[in-house]
Write a protein that holds these residues in place. Structure first.
Motif, PDB file in Angstrom:
ATOM      1  N   TYR A 123       0.831  -1.203   0.000  1.00 60.13           N
ATOM      2  CA  TYR A 123       0.000   0.000   0.000  1.00 60.13           C
ATOM      3  C   TYR A 123       0.868   1.257   0.000  1.00 60.13           C
ATOM      4  O   TYR A 123       0.831   2.060   0.947  1.00 60.13           O
ATOM      5  CB  TYR A 123      -0.938  -0.008   1.219  1.00 60.13           C
ATOM      6  N   SER A 125       0.665   4.019  -1.553  1.00 64.43           N
ATOM      7  CA  SER A 125      -0.008   5.319  -1.679  1.00 64.43           C
ATOM      8  C   SER A 125      -0.691   5.765  -0.389  1.00 64.43           C
ATOM      9  O   SER A 125      -1.085   6.925  -0.260  1.00 64.43           O
ATOM     10  CB  SER A 125      -1.046   5.261  -2.798  1.00 64.43           C
ATOM     11  N   VAL A 142      -4.824   9.067   0.513  1.00 70.00           N
ATOM     12  CA  VAL A 142      -3.787   8.488  -0.342  1.00 70.00           C
ATOM     13  C   VAL A 142      -3.076   9.556  -1.171  1.00 70.00           C
ATOM     14  O   VAL A 142      -3.586  10.662  -1.379  1.00 70.00           O
ATOM     15  CB  VAL A 142      -4.386   7.433  -1.297  1.00 70.00           C
ATOM     16  N   TYR A 147      -1.655   6.218  -6.181  1.00 70.65           N
ATOM     17  CA  TYR A 147      -2.820   5.368  -5.941  1.00 70.65           C
ATOM     18  C   TYR A 147      -3.200   4.590  -7.197  1.00 70.65           C
ATOM     19  O   TYR A 147      -3.352   5.150  -8.277  1.00 70.65           O
ATOM     20  CB  TYR A 147      -3.998   6.230  -5.495  1.00 70.65           C
ATOM     21  N   PHE A 182     -11.781   6.541  -0.294  1.00 73.55           N
ATOM     22  CA  PHE A 182     -10.384   6.776  -0.650  1.00 73.55           C
ATOM     23  C   PHE A 182     -10.284   8.226  -1.103  1.00 73.55           C
ATOM     24  O   PHE A 182     -10.915   8.620  -2.091  1.00 73.55           O
ATOM     25  CB  PHE A 182      -9.937   5.813  -1.749  1.00 73.55           C
ATOM     26  N   ASN A 184      -7.977  11.931  -1.855  1.00 72.85           N
ATOM     27  CA  ASN A 184      -6.720  12.593  -2.185  1.00 72.85           C
ATOM     28  C   ASN A 184      -6.234  13.303  -0.923  1.00 72.85           C
ATOM     29  O   ASN A 184      -6.923  14.173  -0.383  1.00 72.85           O
ATOM     30  CB  ASN A 184      -6.945  13.599  -3.308  1.00 72.85           C
TER      31      ASN A 184
END
Length: 206
Positions: A123, A125, A142, A147, A182, A184
């Motif tokens: 993982y 990101s 992330v 991502y 998820f 930014n």
């Protein structure tokens, strides 16, 4: 994702939480024993009767973990564990034991989140993971430039943990819902989102 893996995730959270509760209770018992020398000369104060909390874990969350759940729950202060005909399990405990259980479940969730964030190989990101107080919504923040798309393992793990906490917090089975966003990490924009209502036996058996 195999169903056994989901069961293991659930057992891990419960075992950690319930064992921690047991440890706290044991320490309290020890301190009480050290103060009993002169108690025979004093009249014991009447104990305030604690209310009983009753919660039912749906069969979908219990899975094959009934034996482990029964053993660990009783060790943590759950006074009664009943297996129902539909596969669900009903737990009875004091309000204090219930609150301790909820607190320790969150501790288990925090530890599992840290393990995910430390796994940069799988993982890379992921920057941080947060959740609300009711554990109904997780935000996975992330690096958008790295991502690569929704991570099914993480999503299912968070679905299970969120639904388990809600179920232990007396949320009815038909109202269980955990959302995973998820985002930014720089802008807060939601890149992808899903919720646990899409999680069924067919998805877990893949």
């Amino acid at each position: 994702m195999k169903k056994k893996l989901i069961a293991v995730l659930m057992i891990a959270v419960l075992t950690l939480s319930l064992a921690a509760c047991q440890g706290k209770d044991d320490s309290k018992d020890t301190s009480k024993k050290e103060k009993t020398e002169d108690s025979s000369e004093k009249k014991a104060a009447p104990k305030k009767e604690q209310k009983t909390v009753e919660i039912t874990l749906p069969a979908s969350l219990v899975g094959d973990s009934e034996a482990t759940l029964d053993e660990e729950a009783k060790a943590a202060g759950v006074t009664e564990v009943t297996k129902n005909e539909d596969g669900s399990v009903t737990l009875k405990m004091t309000e204090e034991a219930h609150q301790n259980l909820l607190n320790e479940i969150k501790t288990g969730i925090d530890e599992s989140i840290q393990e995910i964030l430390q796994d940069k190989e799988n993982y890379p990101s992921f920057d941080s993971i947060t959740y609300n107080d009711e554990v109904t919504e997780f935000d996975v923040n992330v690096d958008a430039s790295v991502y690569g798309g929704l991570e099914s393992f993480v999503v299912i793990a968070l679905y299970v943990e969120g639904n388990m906490y809600q179920s232990l917090n007396a949320v009815p089975e038909d109202q269980l819902k955990t959302i995973v966003n998820f985002k930014n990490k720089d802008t807060g924009e939601v890149i992808e989102s899903g919720d646990s209502t899409a999680m069924d036996d067919s998805a877990l058996s893949e």
